[in-house]
Design an enzyme around this catalytic site. Structure first.
Site, PDB file in Angstrom:
ATOM      1  N   GLY A  66      32.788   2.316 -79.530  1.00  0.00           N
ATOM      2  CA  GLY A  66      32.016   3.066 -78.556  1.00  0.00           C
ATOM      3  C   GLY A  66      32.783   3.481 -77.318  1.00  0.00           C
ATOM      4  CB  SER A  67      35.993   2.420 -75.820  1.00  0.00           C
ATOM      5  OG  SER A  67      36.823   2.507 -76.962  1.00  0.00           O
ATOM      6  CB  ALA A  68      35.483   7.401 -73.459  1.00  0.00           C
TER       7      ALA A  68
END
Length: 400
Positions: A66-68
């Site tokens: 989920g990290s950018a």
């Protein structure tokens, strides 16, 4: 008045730029004109018009956790860095971190038909998306390359300006080799837990900043990252430090369970006043400067009461720790303000708290001053006293 449903791109873009200007950015009229001209929504087509022109990052690719991984940066940050870069018509520009292509389009607008922009990114999905967006907005003349950003693009060097739009932990030699002697490099550089957008120019064989602004960016793939350890059994308090710092996590586990010492500075701030300059100054005077992050429950339980639970500067030394804290003033003429101070734990906790409090006092008397950051190449010599050791360079924060 327009509602969100009938908001037009032109109206939304005008509001965005008005907000940017009100916040104190896009001070360069050319930057303001570029922001009012380039259609940001066409670089983030999956976003609504409202989201495309909000003062927020638009995430365009995420990792499995989920990290950018890639985004269109916050407009105020975009404007801030373009102000720092100081682009003129005819400039040759290298951008490291292609993102959506929006920043490259702004750069192309600023440098005009007689200049040239090269944008590179290591992720082929990102470069493909940037290429498509640039082509559909009429920026076919911008060069987009897929490669490791640390390599730069020597085929189009030298560059009048280099701008890095991903978080970097160091400045590789290739960037300094590819920039013109009178050129300018703007890079969001990370050290001791905080990231600053540095505007750097050549001074002999060194780079020296004339601007250092707090910011945050998706980190470059492959660059060094921080080390971290939990300080409590529940994992609610985490300490982060750089690879060149010789902290032993085993000696710091459980440090918050030891008696605490408080040292108050007498320096006060309002609830909206920035105090991030304390952190910057600490990196130039305290080798043990690091970053503390906490879960909000730690404040309620009293386990750890940092000034900012999401990120607070701290000093770590052997089996001891001190971190920045504050307390609300509810009496006298300063009611509603906060006094800054430090909380220490461990055998050296009292001394560390006093040192951190002294740093707050030093900042309080010159809070509008910005230290100069010097980047020196790693040659056959040691760094200057209190230099921070990177892979390719030494970084020195000059607080005098």
């Amino acid at each position: 008045m327009n509602t969100t449903a009938d908001l037009t791109p032109d109206t939304a873009r005008a509001r965005m730029v008005d907000h940017v200007r009100h916040a104190g950015f896009a001070e360069n009229p050319a930057v303001e004109e570029a922001l009012r001209t380039v259609p940001r929504h066409q670089f983030v087509p999956a976003a609504t018009i409202a989201d495309a022109y909000a003062n927020a990052a638009v995430i365009t690719k995420r990792a499995a956790d989920g990290s950018a991984l890639s985004c269109a940066s916050v407009p105020t940050v975009v404007a801030m860095m373009l102000d720092q870069l100081d682009v003129h018509p005819g400039h040759t520009i290298l951008e490291i971190g292609a993102g959506t292509g929006y920043n490259a389009a702004l750069l192309a607008h600023l440098t005009g038909p007689t200049g040239h922009v090269t944008s590179i990114d290591i992720d082929p999905d990102v470069t493909a998306g940037a290429r498509h967006n640039l082509d559909t907005t009429g920026n076919t003349h911008v060069t987009v390359l897929t490669r490791d950003g640390t390599l730069g693009a020597p085929e189009h060097a030298p560059y009048d300006r280099i701008i890095v739009t991903v978080g970097a932990f160091d400045i590789p030699k290739t960037w300094t080799q590819q920039i013109a002697p009178d050129g300018r490099l703007v890079v969001p550089l990370r050290w001791r837990g905080q990231t600053r957008s540095l505007a750097l120019t050549h001074h002999g064989n060194e780079l020296r900043s004339d601007s250092a602004r707090l910011c945050g960016f998706v980190p470059m793939i492959g660059h060094d990252t921080e080390h971290s350890t939990h300080l409590d059994p529940d994992g609610h308090v985490t300490l982060h430090w750089d690879p060149d710092q010789t902290l032993n996590p085993d000696t710091l586990h459980g440090v918050l369970a030891t008696p605490k010492t408080e040292a108050w500075s007498g320096i006060t701030i309002t609830g909206t006043e920035s105090y991030d300059g304390i952190w910057l100054r600490l990196t130039g005077t305290e080798p043990g400067t690091c970053r503390l992050t906490t879960h909000p429950t730690t404040v309620h339980t009293g386990l750890c009461t940092p000034a900012n639970p999401s990120r607070t500067p701290a000093l770590a030394e052997h089996d001891s720790l001190a971190y920045l804290t504050h307390r609300r003033i509810n009496h006298g003429p300063q009611t509603g303000r906060y006094e800054l101070g430090a909380t220490g734990h461990g055998t050296r906790g009292p001394a560390l708290a006093q040192r951190l409090s002294a740093a707050v006092k030093a900042w309080g008397t010159t809070r509008n001053d910005t230290p100069t950051i010097t980047i020196s190449p790693k040659t056959n010599r040691a760094g200057k006293p209190l230099s921070i050791t990177k892979n390719w360079t030494y970084l020195t924060v000059n607080t005098d």
